[in-house]
Design a protein around this motif. Structure first.
Motif, PDB file in Angstrom:
ATOM      1  N   UNK A   5      10.085   7.829  -7.643  1.00  0.00           N
ATOM      2  CA  UNK A   5       8.748   8.257  -8.086  1.00  0.00           C
ATOM      3  C   UNK A   5       8.008   7.173  -8.873  1.00  0.00           C
ATOM      4  N   UNK A   6       8.736   6.434  -9.713  1.00  0.00           N
ATOM      5  CA  UNK A   6       8.102   5.340 -10.448  1.00  0.00           C
ATOM      6  C   UNK A   6       7.660   4.230  -9.505  1.00  0.00           C
ATOM      7  N   UNK A   7       8.489   3.927  -8.500  1.00  0.00           N
ATOM      8  CA  UNK A   7       8.112   2.923  -7.498  1.00  0.00           C
ATOM      9  C   UNK A   7       6.818   3.344  -6.804  1.00  0.00           C
ATOM     10  N   UNK A   8       6.728   4.624  -6.443  1.00  0.00           N
ATOM     11  CA  UNK A   8       5.522   5.108  -5.761  1.00  0.00           C
ATOM     12  C   UNK A   8       4.302   5.076  -6.684  1.00  0.00           C
ATOM     13  N   UNK A   9       4.500   5.340  -7.978  1.00  0.00           N
ATOM     14  CA  UNK A   9       3.382   5.267  -8.924  1.00  0.00           C
ATOM     15  C   UNK A   9       2.871   3.835  -9.043  1.00  0.00           C
ATOM     16  N   UNK A  10       3.792   2.871  -9.096  1.00  0.00           N
ATOM     17  CA  UNK A  10       3.394   1.459  -9.143  1.00  0.00           C
ATOM     18  C   UNK A  10       2.690   1.071  -7.845  1.00  0.00           C
ATOM     19  N   UNK A  11       3.188   1.592  -6.710  1.00  0.00           N
ATOM     20  CA  UNK A  11       2.544   1.337  -5.420  1.00  0.00           C
ATOM     21  C   UNK A  11       1.113   1.855  -5.412  1.00  0.00           C
ATOM     22  N   UNK A  12       0.906   3.052  -5.954  1.00  0.00           N
ATOM     23  CA  UNK A  12      -0.452   3.605  -6.032  1.00  0.00           C
ATOM     24  C   UNK A  12      -1.338   2.717  -6.893  1.00  0.00           C
ATOM     25  N   UNK A  13      -0.770   2.174  -7.990  1.00  0.00           N
ATOM     26  CA  UNK A  13      -1.541   1.264  -8.821  1.00  0.00           C
ATOM     27  C   UNK A  13      -1.943   0.006  -8.062  1.00  0.00           C
ATOM     28  N   UNK A  14      -1.001  -0.582  -7.317  1.00  0.00           N
ATOM     29  CA  UNK A  14      -1.310  -1.761  -6.496  1.00  0.00           C
ATOM     30  C   UNK A  14      -2.373  -1.417  -5.455  1.00  0.00           C
ATOM     31  N   UNK A  15      -2.219  -0.248  -4.834  1.00  0.00           N
ATOM     32  CA  UNK A  15      -3.190   0.206  -3.837  1.00  0.00           C
ATOM     33  C   UNK A  15      -4.592   0.297  -4.435  1.00  0.00           C
ATOM     34  N   UNK A  16      -4.691   0.913  -5.610  1.00  0.00           N
ATOM     35  CA  UNK A  16      -5.997   1.058  -6.258  1.00  0.00           C
ATOM     36  C   UNK A  16      -6.594  -0.291  -6.622  1.00  0.00           C
ATOM     37  N   UNK A  17      -5.766  -1.176  -7.151  1.00  0.00           N
ATOM     38  CA  UNK A  17      -6.258  -2.488  -7.559  1.00  0.00           C
ATOM     39  C   UNK A  17      -6.708  -3.325  -6.368  1.00  0.00           C
ATOM     40  N   UNK A  18      -5.915  -3.334  -5.287  1.00  0.00           N
ATOM     41  CA  UNK A  18      -6.291  -4.143  -4.131  1.00  0.00           C
ATOM     42  C   UNK A  18      -7.487  -3.545  -3.404  1.00  0.00           C
ATOM     43  N   UNK A  19      -7.601  -2.215  -3.417  1.00  0.00           N
ATOM     44  CA  UNK A  19      -8.806  -1.601  -2.876  1.00  0.00           C
ATOM     45  C   UNK A  19     -10.021  -2.068  -3.662  1.00  0.00           C
ATOM     46  N   UNK A  20      -9.880  -2.086  -4.984  1.00  0.00           N
ATOM     47  CA  UNK A  20     -10.970  -2.534  -5.839  1.00  0.00           C
ATOM     48  C   UNK A  20     -11.316  -3.994  -5.578  1.00  0.00           C
ATOM     49  N   UNK A  21     -10.283  -4.843  -5.486  1.00  0.00           N
ATOM     50  CA  UNK A  21     -10.538  -6.271  -5.300  1.00  0.00           C
ATOM     51  C   UNK A  21     -11.188  -6.570  -3.954  1.00  0.00           C
TER      52      UNK A  21
END
Length: 386
Positions: A5-21
């Motif tokens: 679950x923590x891995x998936x939460x970090x993945x969601x963070x990366x997803x949000x950041x790269x979407x933003x970038x």
């Protein structure tokens, strides 16, 4: 026990950041038209955060000291959400650029920490899989985030696209706070440790050099994907979002294919990725028509999808006892290259021709393949399983 679950939460963070970038790639034309700037100037929306992220990665890693990494991740995601809200409300282009600088701080700091977190969240035999999942957030941003933001921008106006990413950032913030355990700093490093690692470790040097070549070339061309698809391949604007989604789907496949291969064939995988990127962009420049353009975009996405997980694995294997410093150097090189690539692409598109960005991408990817294939053979700590 693996903390998936923590891995998936970090993945969601990366997803949000790269979407933003990367969101401005899909909104480049409407933002430029609405705020009355040229395509090259609008490309600064990619250049600015990339430049700042490249500087923020080593600075934040070195200055973080004993701050719990969970707290840092949450703060950086919150900053990204606020920056996108500012973009959505911006009255002119200068405000957008300032907000994009804040996005760069978020991307650089978050990725430098998150890139090496798999070793702290899962057992050693699951690190490669967890790293692929985390970096799946990069590819998924292309297939879901950027096309969704582009579609929202087409339906509600470009401001709606930025507002959507701000909401996504708040969701990622909640996931990080709820699912990620406390992550106390394991080792404090200084800024002087980063160039020392670069000087002492041949594998890290090669990883940084190849990152610079591949990412500069890719973003010199990909930043202008919309005008390339429209002007060179003759594809109607209404299909651009769907084609970027196809590119992203191919990227997700490429991420997990590369993640599967790197454990046993790291160097060969990186050579193959660079060679396919070089061929796909060169052929895009040489051929015309919607069919060829679509097929080559998919192959481009398939190859680029494996770049992040392969290069991150290279850096971690080159410096297994210094994962955070190695990750910060990788993120710095990656994001500075995004900035330089977008700038180089803008200069090429405005000064020569839009198609010229494809030749820049092809040449730099070819150089990356040659360096990996020749000099990578002598890289210490990479040879086992390379």
């Amino acid at each position: 026990m693996a903390d998936w679950p923590a891995v998936l939460a970090v993945t969601l963070g990366i997803f949000a950041l790269m979407t933003s970038e990367l969101l401005p790639v899909g909104l480049l034309t409407p933002v430029g038209e609405a705020l009355k700037v040229s395509p090259g100037t609008a490309g600064l929306m990619v250049t600015a955060p990339g430049l700042v992220a490249g500087l923020a990665a080593p600075l934040l890693t070195a200055r973080a000291g004993g701050v719990d990494r969970k707290v840092m991740l949450a703060g950086l995601i919150g900053l990204m959400a606020a920056a996108n809200l500012a973009c959505a409300l911006a009255p002119h282009f200068t405000v957008v650029l300032v907000a994009r600088l804040a996005v760069g701080v978020s991307v650089g700091g978050f990725w430098a920490i998150a890139g090496g977190l798999a070793v702290r969240l899962v057992p050693p035999e699951r690190v490669a899989a967890a790293t692929a999942v985390i970096f799946g957030g990069v590819s998924t941003a292309s297939v879901l985030g950027v096309p969704a933001g582009t579609l929202i921008g087409e339906l509600t106006g470009w401001r709606g696209g930025f507002a959507g990413v701000a909401i996504l950032g708040l969701v990622a913030l909640a996931a990080l706070l709820l699912l990620v355990p406390r992550l106390p700093a394991q080792r404090t490093i200084g800024l002087a440790d980063l160039p020392a690692l670069l000087r002492a470790n041949r594998g890290v040097r090669i990883g940084v050099a190849v990152t610079g070549l591949l990412i500069t070339g890719h973003f010199a061309a990909y930043t202008f994907a919309r005008p390339l698809l429209h002007d060179l391949a003759g594809i109607d604007d209404g299909w651009i979002g769907a084609l970027l989604m196809a590119y992203g789907l191919a990227g997700i496949a490429g991420n997990f294919l590369a993640g599967h291969r790197v454990r046993a064939h790291l160097r060969g995988t990186l050579v193959l990725i660079a060679a396919v990127l070089s061929a796909a962009t060169a052929l895009f420049a040489l051929t015309g028509g919607p069919v060829a353009g679509t097929l080559l975009l998919v192959f481009w996405g398939l190859a680029y999808g494996g770049v992040s997980v392969t290069l991150q694995t290279w850096m971690l294997r080159a410096a297994p006892e210094l994962t955070e410093p190695a990750s910060s150097l990788f993120v710095a090189a990656f994001n500075l290259s995004i900035a330089f690539g977008a700038l180089l692409g803008g200069l090429t598109a405005d000064g020569v021709a839009v198609a010229g960005v494809l030749w820049v991408a092809s040449g730099l990817a070819l150089a990356a393949a040659l360096i990996t294939g020749v000099r990578g053979k002598r890289a210490p700590l990479i040879e086992n399983g390379a």
